[in-house]
Design a protein around this motif. Structure first.
Motif, short mmCIF file in Angstrom:
data_model
loop_
_atom_site.label_atom_id
_atom_site.label_comp_id
_atom_site.label_asym_id
_atom_site.label_seq_id
_atom_site.Cartn_x
_atom_site.Cartn_y
_atom_site.Cartn_z
N VAL A 1 36.04 38.62 30.93
CA VAL A 1 37.22 38.62 31.80
C VAL A 1 37.10 39.64 32.92
O VAL A 1 37.26 39.31 34.10
CB VAL A 1 38.51 38.83 30.97
N PRO A 2 36.83 40.94 32.63
CA PRO A 2 36.68 41.89 33.75
C PRO A 2 35.49 41.58 34.65
O PRO A 2 35.53 41.86 35.85
CB PRO A 2 36.51 43.25 33.05
N ALA A 3 34.44 40.97 34.08
CA ALA A 3 33.29 40.61 34.91
C ALA A 3 33.69 39.52 35.91
O ALA A 3 33.27 39.55 37.08
CB ALA A 3 32.14 40.12 34.02
N VAL A 4 34.48 38.54 35.46
CA VAL A 4 34.96 37.49 36.36
C VAL A 4 35.85 38.09 37.45
O VAL A 4 35.71 37.77 38.64
CB VAL A 4 35.73 36.41 35.58
N PRO B 1 47.09 43.12 46.08
CA PRO B 1 47.39 44.46 45.54
C PRO B 1 46.79 44.64 44.15
O PRO B 1 46.65 43.68 43.38
CB PRO B 1 48.92 44.50 45.52
N GLU B 2 46.44 45.88 43.84
CA GLU B 2 45.84 46.19 42.54
C GLU B 2 46.74 45.75 41.40
O GLU B 2 46.27 45.27 40.35
CB GLU B 2 45.58 47.70 42.46
N THR C 1 44.35 38.74 36.22
CA THR C 1 43.65 38.93 34.95
C THR C 1 44.18 37.99 33.88
O THR C 1 43.40 37.40 33.10
CB THR C 1 43.79 40.39 34.48
N ARG C 2 45.49 37.79 33.83
CA ARG C 2 46.07 36.88 32.83
C ARG C 2 45.61 35.44 33.08
O ARG C 2 45.40 34.68 32.13
CB ARG C 2 47.59 36.97 32.85
N ALA D 1 37.82 30.59 43.02
CA ALA D 1 37.99 31.57 41.96
C ALA D 1 37.67 30.96 40.60
O ALA D 1 37.03 31.59 39.74
CB ALA D 1 39.40 32.14 41.98
N HIS D 2 38.11 29.73 40.37
CA HIS D 2 37.81 29.07 39.10
C HIS D 2 36.32 28.76 38.99
O HIS D 2 35.74 28.87 37.90
CB HIS D 2 38.65 27.80 38.96
N ASN D 3 35.70 28.40 40.09
CA ASN D 3 34.26 28.16 40.07
C ASN D 3 33.49 29.44 39.77
O ASN D 3 32.49 29.43 39.06
CB ASN D 3 33.79 27.57 41.41
#
Length: 408
Positions: A30-33, A48-49, A57-58, A105-107
């Motif tokens: 997840v964080p890598a994506v 924004p962060e 992230t969710r 983003a999904h790709n």
């Protein structure tokens, strides 16, 4: 052609069911994506962060869970996951994130997961990888369909008749026209009277964060603000708002606590709100709107954020009426007329009860900067903000500089 159940019900990796292996790898993937999405897609890099670590992230976590369920049960994504995805996509569309960025983003997520497993592959894993390709193609097909339809839905919602009817009713009330037809289109009758709220919404802290897309932050702030207003409004919300403020009409209701409503909406948006409010019967709403507008401007000139009525600002309101005394008061600030930093700091400092640390936090400066600017105000105007009598004159001068009448 890929059939709906073409992927084997149980793909295995090193002897373990692949769905379990992917679920175990999710905390690493997840964080890598997220990092790859931010690195490769400018539209996401500008978010924004708070949004990246929260909503985005969710979404990645839910996408990975969707694939895990597809591996476990076969077939396509489950309807609940697709419904959640559609809601997320609608939010991205509202924020102005381009559709191609959402699809990419999904790709990216698929590619990161593929690289993770293909990099470890052995000859005996080829059949599993082929099955994964078939599953991924089905997943992307569903994602593309959901994203595309959601973006079209957002366009249609914007043009929906309900939105137009709300705006027509709001305009009729503010201009003194007959509101009955517009109200009927909403399936309601006009209330006997309304509270007119003229609002200023302060900037969210992220709007000035380096490298952040301020327009996205402003839209998210506004969306949260509107959502809280709509949740608490007794009738369909009549509002003309942007990221800086606007006008809201609320049907008069003895149980409606406007101060609490504004406070809750501001908290939801993460921004301070200053409001001038006047309650009036339908026939008097145009004049009430003009008064509410002036009250808001007066409050912004020297009061802390909050909700203000004419009772609260009667003296301040009178100070803005035309006359020689007002001109004299306004003239006391002529020496800093071209010093916007000094004027803004003075206004904020007086509104914060001369608390230098609170003023510094509000302006995002060091407390020593506040002290320096107040010394400059005293030097240029001859009035010391730290002196109670001088502070009264300075507050009155700020108010007197707020001329009556609607801004153009």
């Amino acid at each position: 052609m890929i059939e709906p159940n073409a992927v084997p019900r149980e793909l295995r990796w090193r002897g373990e069911p692949l769905d379990r292996v992917l679920a175990a790898a999710a905390p690493e993937l997840v964080p890598a994506v997220l990092d790859r999405v931010v690195a490769e897609l400018p539209a996401y890099a500008e978010l924004p962060e708070e949004e990246l670590r929260g909503d985005i992230t969710r979404i990645i976590e839910r996408g990975m869970a969707m694939v895990v369920r597809m591996l476990r049960h076969g077939g396509g994504p489950d309807p609940k996951s697709l419904a959640d995805l559609r809601e997320d996509v609608l939010h991205r569309a509202e924020e102005g994130v381009p559709i191609e960025a959402v699809l990419n983003a999904h790709n990216v997520g698929v590619r990161v997961a593929w690289e993770h497993f293909s990099g470890q592959a052995r000859p005996e894993d080829v059949d599993t990888l082929i099955g994964v390709v078939e599953l991924v193609l089905r997943y992307l097909r569903e994602i593309t369909s959901v994203v595309s339809s959601a973006y079209f839905q957002e366009r249609d919602v914007f043009l929906a008749d309900e939105h137009a009817a709300k705006q027509d009713l709001l305009s009729a009330l503010l201009t003194g026209s007959d509101p009955v037809d517009a109200a009927a289109r909403l399936g309601i009758r006009p209330a006997d009277g309304y509270a007119v709220l003229d609002m200023e919404i302060a900037a969210h802290p992220d709007e000035s964060a380096p490298g952040t897309n301020a327009d996205v932050v402003r839209w998210r702030k506004l969306r949260r603000f509107r959502a809280e207003l709509e949740r608490r409004s007794p009738q369909p919300l009549l509002a003309r708002l942007n990221g800086y403020g606007g006008v809201v009409l609320l049907a008069r209701d003895p149980d409606l606590r406007i101060h609490d409503l504004v406070l809750a909406s501001g908290a939801a948006a993460g921004a301070d709100v200053t409001v001038g409010v006047v309650s009036a019967p339908v026939a008097e709403i145009p004049e009430a709107a003009r008064t509410a507008h002036e009250l808001r401007r007066i409050a912004v000139a020297g009061r802390p954020p909050g909700v203000y009525t004419l009772d609260d600002l009667a003296l301040d309101y009178q100070l803005t009426r035309p006359g020689p005394a007002r001109d004299v008061l306004a003239g006391k600030l002529s020496a800093i007329e071209d010093e916007p930093d000094l004027l803004e700091t003075l206004r904020t400092h007086l509104g914060n009860g001369l608390n230098r640390r609170r003023t510094a936090r509000r302006l995002h400066v060091h407390p020593n900067t506040v002290d320096y600017r107040m010394r400059k105000v005293a030097e240029l105007t001859g009035l010391n903000p730290a002196d109670p009598t001088d502070a009264t004159h300075l507050r009155a001068a700020l108010i007197a500089r707020t001329p009556p009448g609607r801004e153009t």
